[in-house]
Design a protein around this motif. Structure first.
Motif, short mmCIF file in Angstrom:
data_model
loop_
_atom_site.label_atom_id
_atom_site.label_comp_id
_atom_site.label_asym_id
_atom_site.label_seq_id
_atom_site.Cartn_x
_atom_site.Cartn_y
_atom_site.Cartn_z
N LEU A 147 1.45 8.90 -6.36
CA LEU A 147 1.91 10.29 -6.22
C LEU A 147 2.86 10.67 -7.34
O LEU A 147 2.73 11.75 -7.93
CB LEU A 147 2.59 10.48 -4.86
N THR A 176 0.98 3.86 -3.07
CA THR A 176 0.73 5.29 -2.80
C THR A 176 1.86 6.14 -3.38
O THR A 176 1.60 7.17 -4.02
CB THR A 176 0.59 5.54 -1.29
N TRP A 177 3.09 5.70 -3.19
CA TRP A 177 4.23 6.43 -3.74
C TRP A 177 4.15 6.51 -5.26
O TRP A 177 4.36 7.57 -5.85
CB TRP A 177 5.54 5.76 -3.30
N GLY A 206 0.82 -1.22 0.00
CA GLY A 206 0.00 0.00 0.00
C GLY A 206 0.84 1.26 0.00
O GLY A 206 0.55 2.23 -0.71
#
Length: 163
Positions: free
Chosen positions: A146, A142-143, A138
């Motif tokens: 982004l 998420t990284w 997760g």
């Protein structure tokens, strides 16, 4: 007034020149993505032939199958612009080709995100054997979101010309 129109457009180019420029830019982007996808997909295709594959449990085998299918779908989306261009070349559809190829490329990037997440899930489940795997995956997803989507969308919003 003509100078403000030129500034708003950003370049002094015909629609055909703009389509050609955008097509060349898109090709460079697709080349980068395709290389990574080809390496990842090639690796995934070999895993099933390793002796350890048969030791995987049903959940890990299911994750593997999903990962391979996502890799195939990603490959299709990122090779799609080449096929699209080849089939419509000479029919005066360059602006439409660029638009559709751009959509396929963005879909390919989304599918690549899913493929990477699935591959990470499988690999980390085997390597870590613990409950931290979803959190690690997760965090990495998420990284990537982004980097691949968040920052470009922020920049687009932040630096959009105010009319």
């Amino acid at each position: 007034m003509a100078s403000s129109e030129a500034r708003r457009e950003g370049r002094d180019e015909s629609p055909e020149e703009r389509a050609d420029r955008r097509w060349n830019e898109l090709l460079q982007e697709v080349r980068v993505a395709q290389t990574g996808v080809q390496i990842l997909f090639g690796f995934l295709l070999t895993v099933v032939f390793t002796p350890q594959f048969h030791l995987l449990g049903p959940t890990d085998k299911a994750i593997y199958v999903v990962t391979v299918l996502l890799g195939a779908a990603t490959t299709g989306a990122l090779v799609g612009p080449v096929s699209f261009h080849r089939l419509v070349t000479g029919h005066r559809l360059k602006p439409q080709t660029v638009a559709w190829a751009s959509r396929m490329t963005l879909l390919g990037v989304v599918l690549l995100l899913a493929t990477v997440a699935s591959a990470l899930t499988l690999i980390l489940r085997i390597a870590m054997h613990n409950t931290a795997v979803p959190w690690v995956v997760g965090g990495l997803v998420t990284w990537l979101v982004l980097c691949w989507f968040g920052l470009p969308m922020w920049a687009r919003h932040r630096y959009a010309e105010k009319d």
